[in-house]
Design a protein around this motif. Structure first.
Motif, PDB file in Angstrom:
ATOM      1  N   LEU A   1      43.225 -50.342  28.153  1.00 37.46           N
ATOM      2  CA  LEU A   1      44.349 -49.926  27.445  1.00 37.46           C
ATOM      3  C   LEU A   1      45.649 -50.154  28.156  1.00 37.46           C
ATOM      4  N   GLY A   2      45.247 -50.757  29.559  1.00 36.83           N
ATOM      5  CA  GLY A   2      46.151 -50.767  30.262  1.00 36.83           C
ATOM      6  C   GLY A   2      46.647 -49.747  31.273  1.00 36.83           C
ATOM      7  N   ILE A   3      45.842 -48.771  31.533  1.00 32.61           N
ATOM      8  CA  ILE A   3      46.079 -47.891  32.433  1.00 32.61           C
ATOM      9  C   ILE A   3      45.400 -48.294  33.764  1.00 32.61           C
ATOM     10  N   GLU A   4      46.149 -48.400  34.851  1.00 31.62           N
ATOM     11  CA  GLU A   4      45.676 -49.138  35.993  1.00 31.62           C
ATOM     12  C   GLU A   4      44.750 -48.451  37.064  1.00 31.62           C
ATOM     13  N   ASN A   5      45.387 -47.039  37.243  1.00 32.42           N
ATOM     14  CA  ASN A   5      44.410 -46.313  38.173  1.00 32.42           C
ATOM     15  C   ASN A   5      43.909 -45.036  37.374  1.00 32.42           C
ATOM     16  N   PRO A   6      42.930 -45.321  36.518  1.00 29.86           N
ATOM     17  CA  PRO A   6      42.438 -43.930  35.900  1.00 29.86           C
ATOM     18  C   PRO A   6      42.008 -43.006  36.514  1.00 29.86           C
ATOM     19  N   PRO A   7      41.890 -41.617  36.415  1.00 27.25           N
ATOM     20  CA  PRO A   7      41.380 -40.744  37.271  1.00 27.25           C
ATOM     21  C   PRO A   7      39.899 -40.964  37.555  1.00 27.25           C
ATOM     22  N   LYS A   8      39.516 -40.517  38.457  1.00 31.01           N
ATOM     23  CA  LYS A   8      38.153 -40.398  39.002  1.00 31.01           C
ATOM     24  C   LYS A   8      37.181 -39.238  38.484  1.00 31.01           C
ATOM     25  N   TRP A   9      37.858 -38.547  37.575  1.00 35.04           N
ATOM     26  CA  TRP A   9      37.099 -37.524  36.687  1.00 35.04           C
ATOM     27  C   TRP A   9      36.322 -36.615  37.510  1.00 35.04           C
ATOM     28  N   LEU A  10      34.886 -36.464  37.623  1.00 27.40           N
ATOM     29  CA  LEU A  10      34.292 -35.495  38.113  1.00 27.40           C
ATOM     30  C   LEU A  10      34.252 -35.931  39.652  1.00 27.40           C
ATOM     31  N   ALA A  11      34.614 -36.891  40.118  1.00 33.71           N
ATOM     32  CA  ALA A  11      34.772 -36.866  41.562  1.00 33.71           C
ATOM     33  C   ALA A  11      36.092 -36.618  42.176  1.00 33.71           C
ATOM     34  N   ASP A  12      36.901 -36.324  41.295  1.00 33.60           N
ATOM     35  CA  ASP A  12      38.486 -36.115  41.748  1.00 33.60           C
ATOM     36  C   ASP A  12      38.519 -34.701  41.790  1.00 33.60           C
ATOM     37  N   ILE A  13      39.162 -34.270  43.009  1.00 37.72           N
ATOM     38  CA  ILE A  13      39.492 -32.820  42.999  1.00 37.72           C
ATOM     39  C   ILE A  13      40.476 -32.180  41.896  1.00 37.72           C
ATOM     40  N   ASP A  14      41.448 -33.024  41.471  1.00 38.71           N
ATOM     41  CA  ASP A  14      42.328 -32.450  40.316  1.00 38.71           C
ATOM     42  C   ASP A  14      41.869 -32.555  38.997  1.00 38.71           C
ATOM     43  N   TYR A  15      40.829 -33.500  38.667  1.00 41.49           N
ATOM     44  CA  TYR A  15      40.435 -33.830  37.577  1.00 41.49           C
ATOM     45  C   TYR A  15      38.996 -33.569  37.253  1.00 41.49           C
ATOM     46  N   ALA A  16      38.184 -32.842  38.014  1.00 43.22           N
ATOM     47  CA  ALA A  16      36.862 -32.495  37.911  1.00 43.22           C
ATOM     48  C   ALA A  16      36.772 -31.126  37.163  1.00 43.22           C
ATOM     49  N   MET A  17      37.651 -30.168  37.197  1.00 52.99           N
ATOM     50  CA  MET A  17      37.653 -28.850  36.518  1.00 52.99           C
ATOM     51  C   MET A  17      37.901 -29.308  34.908  1.00 52.99           C
ATOM     52  N   PRO A  18      39.114 -30.101  34.648  1.00 51.36           N
ATOM     53  CA  PRO A  18      39.264 -30.557  33.584  1.00 51.36           C
ATOM     54  C   PRO A  18      38.245 -31.274  32.596  1.00 51.36           C
ATOM     55  N   SER A  19      37.694 -32.071  33.290  1.00 48.10           N
ATOM     56  CA  SER A  19      36.402 -32.753  32.929  1.00 48.10           C
ATOM     57  C   SER A  19      35.442 -31.893  32.392  1.00 48.10           C
ATOM     58  N   LEU A  20      34.999 -30.942  33.287  1.00 48.76           N
ATOM     59  CA  LEU A  20      33.994 -30.071  32.964  1.00 48.76           C
ATOM     60  C   LEU A  20      34.392 -29.002  31.963  1.00 48.76           C
ATOM     61  N   MET A  21      35.774 -28.745  31.802  1.00 43.35           N
ATOM     62  CA  MET A  21      36.061 -27.812  30.787  1.00 43.35           C
ATOM     63  C   MET A  21      36.148 -28.660  29.198  1.00 43.35           C
ATOM     64  N   MET A  22      36.415 -29.865  29.415  1.00 43.14           N
ATOM     65  CA  MET A  22      36.174 -30.642  28.205  1.00 43.14           C
ATOM     66  C   MET A  22      34.749 -31.043  27.629  1.00 43.14           C
ATOM     67  N   ILE A  23      33.886 -31.042  28.745  1.00 39.14           N
ATOM     68  CA  ILE A  23      32.331 -31.231  28.279  1.00 39.14           C
ATOM     69  C   ILE A  23      32.005 -29.719  27.721  1.00 39.14           C
ATOM     70  N   GLN A  24      32.431 -28.699  28.262  1.00 34.94           N
ATOM     71  CA  GLN A  24      32.067 -27.253  27.956  1.00 34.94           C
ATOM     72  C   GLN A  24      32.622 -27.007  26.280  1.00 34.94           C
ATOM     73  N   ILE A  25      33.831 -27.526  26.076  1.00 36.92           N
ATOM     74  CA  ILE A  25      34.314 -27.421  24.883  1.00 36.92           C
ATOM     75  C   ILE A  25      33.389 -28.177  23.788  1.00 36.92           C
ATOM     76  N   TRP A  26      33.127 -29.421  24.147  1.00 35.29           N
ATOM     77  CA  TRP A  26      32.375 -30.387  23.171  1.00 35.29           C
ATOM     78  C   TRP A  26      30.972 -29.572  22.917  1.00 35.29           C
ATOM     79  N   ILE A  27      30.468 -29.171  24.192  1.00 34.89           N
ATOM     80  CA  ILE A  27      28.987 -28.564  23.729  1.00 34.89           C
ATOM     81  C   ILE A  27      29.354 -27.098  22.851  1.00 34.89           C
ATOM     82  N   LEU A  28      30.349 -26.316  23.042  1.00 32.77           N
ATOM     83  CA  LEU A  28      30.130 -25.228  22.054  1.00 32.77           C
ATOM     84  C   LEU A  28      31.016 -25.424  20.820  1.00 32.77           C
ATOM     85  N   LEU A  29      31.748 -26.485  20.604  1.00 32.17           N
ATOM     86  CA  LEU A  29      32.453 -26.450  19.301  1.00 32.17           C
ATOM     87  C   LEU A  29      31.628 -26.221  18.093  1.00 32.17           C
ATOM     88  N   GLY A  30      30.207 -26.710  18.291  1.00 30.78           N
ATOM     89  CA  GLY A  30      29.584 -26.859  16.858  1.00 30.78           C
ATOM     90  C   GLY A  30      29.079 -25.389  16.826  1.00 30.78           C
TER      91      GLY A  30
END
Lengths: 302, 274
Positions: free
Chosen positions: A151-180
């Motif tokens: 999409l043209g984003i040059e430096n995407p976050p490292k997600w689970l390996a990134d101090i700032d993005y690890a929590m949001p990544s986990l939270m997103m997965i948690q929402i996905w699990i519990l939504l149903g």
């Protein structure tokens, strides 16, 4: 004659008495031995310093030292804060689920299929799911980042390996699990709302938004409240996802109480100190339940 | 007889797109498990593999210990579910259909224990089982998951739906409490038993925390520990990891496909999470 009847009834009562104890005995014994005594054990051990490997003679009573240490333990405090941050997933899941539940309940074909689709993450094993997300979030060539780069984003976050993005990544997965799960509960709740309320509103010419605000939201509030309370308690028990995906890292940025408890008890073998964490967890869950009882009358209008 | 509703079709399409998004991780897992490792990260994603490695991948996974993990998981899950459902049904019957001194106090105790998060008792549970030499045994793992409050609550609800006169008339015929439990009450709540048994099966199959703490030897591992171990060993071979993940989820999908209605009904009863 009368006396005979009495004695028959009595013996039937006595038999029911004994039968009653026999029926509940297996569960009661199990719960006393495996829950009640262990909880009291946690309470006792939380005042000690002990490594269980050293044997029972090594138990040292230290009073409230453990708790004093806990609140100066930056990693444990971090885990508490992370648990509080995790609570954010609960209202997000609830709002998303309510919207999806309303659409699935009233406005689509193949209703049952949609329930199953959203429910799938909830019944799947967290370990397996976590491993899938680990690869999806792979920092250098995972599909998520490949997509972002395309999409043209040059430096995407490292997600689970990134101090700032690890929590949001986990939270997103948690929402996905519990939504149903939330959707299923909401659909059940929606079906309990009397249809004539909507019909009356239609006659009055109310639009969809008004009906949603004035009928659906208040009528569904007991369900919402239930999902809120169980959801919040659930976030304090979160473990599997963390243990598999980040083990609290990077740099303790995703550690949570139960993970700290597990690590302290079974990796560091600090039995007493871990027990004091267990007690804190117990008190938090108790406090939430207490607040629930107090708040129930205020919030839930039915 | 229904007329076609345009807005309903539009919503169905929108929801299908959104549902697809939720399913993507599963689809990706599945296709990846069919691919040779070199093609795993090809982009744009090849949803239908250009080169197939299905047999090779699954063969390697299944010869790498999965058969063992599977047998262990099936044994543990079935035994636990059986014992758990039976213990819960007994207690549920006692609490709903029999009158005895102390019943309400005991039920209150059960309610109070329900508020205890399982992890708050984890350390002493481990110490107790360690002392009993039940750590690193299947029996220990089965025992720890055999008593559940949620099951007693759920089945109690079902028993309360059983007409008392039914039971009374059986008792007049001279049936003892155990006979009326087995011959009248249990068959009457069969749908409820099925619902709870399926949920319990899923929860036990997916249980990770207790096996992680209670089991040490690899040949006792459940499937959850197995894929974790596999992930550590083959952490860089993603096609194999995904074949492992698929293998762990498939039995659940089968159970869910069979008992879909019961699972959704059971969950809808509310408050259900083991």
């Amino acid at each position: 004659m009368k006396q005979k009847k009495n004695s028959v009834q009595l013996s039937m009562g006595a038999r029911e008495q004994i039968a009653g104890y026999l029926f509940v005995a297996p569960l009661m014994i199990g719960l006393v031995v495996l829950t009640l005594i262990p909880v009291l054990g946690s309470l006792l051990l939380s005042f000690t310093s002990w490594n269980f490997v050293a044997g029972i003679d090594a138990i040292k009573f230290v009073g409230l030292d453990n708790f004093d240490r806990l609140f100066h333990d930056s990693v444990f405090m971090k885990s508490l804060v992370n648990n509080l941050i995790f609570i954010i997933t609960v209202p997000i899941t609830i709002v998303l689920a309510l919207v999806l539940a309303i659409i699935i309940d009233k406005h689509v074909y193949l209703k049952d299929m949609f329930k199953v689709v959203y429910f799938l993450p909830y019944i799947s094993s967290v370990v397996a799911i976590a491993m899938v997300w680990q690869v999806l979030f792979h920092p250098s060539h995972g599909p998520v980042n490949n997509f972002l780069i395309s999409l043209g984003i040059e430096n995407p976050p490292k997600w689970l390996a990134d101090i700032d993005y690890a929590m949001p990544s986990l939270m997103m997965i948690q929402i996905w699990i519990l939504l149903g799960y939330n959707i299923i509960i909401f659909i059940a709740g929606l079906q309990g709302i009397p249809k004539d309320l909507y019909e009356a509103a239609d006659i009055d010419g109310a639009n969809t938004w008004t009906k949603f605000r004035k009928i659906t939201v208040p009528c569904i509030s007991p369900t919402t409240f239930f999902l809120l309370v169980t959801g919040i308690i659930g976030t304090f028990k979160i473990f599997d996802l963390i243990q598999v995906l980040t083990q609290g890292g990077p740099a303790n940025s995703t550690t949570v109480i139960v993970y700290e408890l597990y690590d302290t008890a079974f990796n560091q073998l600090k039995t007493g100190y871990a027990s004091s964490m267990a007690l804190v967890l117990f008190i938090i869950c108790l406090a939430i339940t207490g607040m629930q009882m107090l708040a129930q009358k205020k919030w839930v209008n039915y | 007889m229904k007329h076609i509703n345009v807005s309903k079709i539009v919503w169905t399409v929108i929801m299908a797109a959104f549902g697809m998004l939720s399913l993507l991780p599963f689809l990706w897992m599945l296709t990846t498990s069919f691919k040779p490792e070199a093609d795993v990260f090809n982009f744009p994603i090849e949803w239908i593999p250009t080169k197939w490695h299905l047999i090779e991948n699954y063969k390697q996974v299944w010869t790498g210990g999965f058969l063992r993990y599977y047998t262990n998981s099936i044994y543990i899950t079935l035994t636990t579910t059986l014992i758990n459902v039976f213990v819960c049904a007994l207690a549920a019957f006692g609490f709903s259909k029999l009158r005895f001194r102390g019943r309400d106090t005991m039920f209150l105790l059960v309610l109070a224990l329900y508020m205890v998060p399982p992890q708050a008792s984890l350390v002493p549970q481990f110490l107790l089982f360690n002392w009993l030499n039940l750590i690193d045994t299947h029996i220990g793992l089965i025992l720890i998951n055999s008593f559940s409050i949620i099951g007693a609550f759920m089945l109690r609800q079902f028993f309360m739906g059983v007409n008392n006169e039914f039971m009374e008339s059986a008792r007049m015929d001279g049936a003892g409490h155990f006979r009326s439990f087995f011959q009248i009450a249990l068959p009457l709540i069969r749908p409820g038993l099925a619902t709870y048994a399926i949920l319990r099966f899923i929860w036990t199959w997916n249980d990770y925390q207790y096996p992680l703490i209670f089991l040490k030897s690899k040949d006792l591992f459940t499937i959850q520990l197995g894929i974790r171990l596999f992930g550590d060993q083959y952490g860089d071979i993603y096609s194999l990891m995904m074949a492992g993940a698929v293998s762990a989820i498939v039995p659940l999908l089968i159970i869910f496909a069979i008992g879909q209605k019961q699972v959704i009904e059971g969950i809808s009863l509310g408050g259900v999470k083991g």
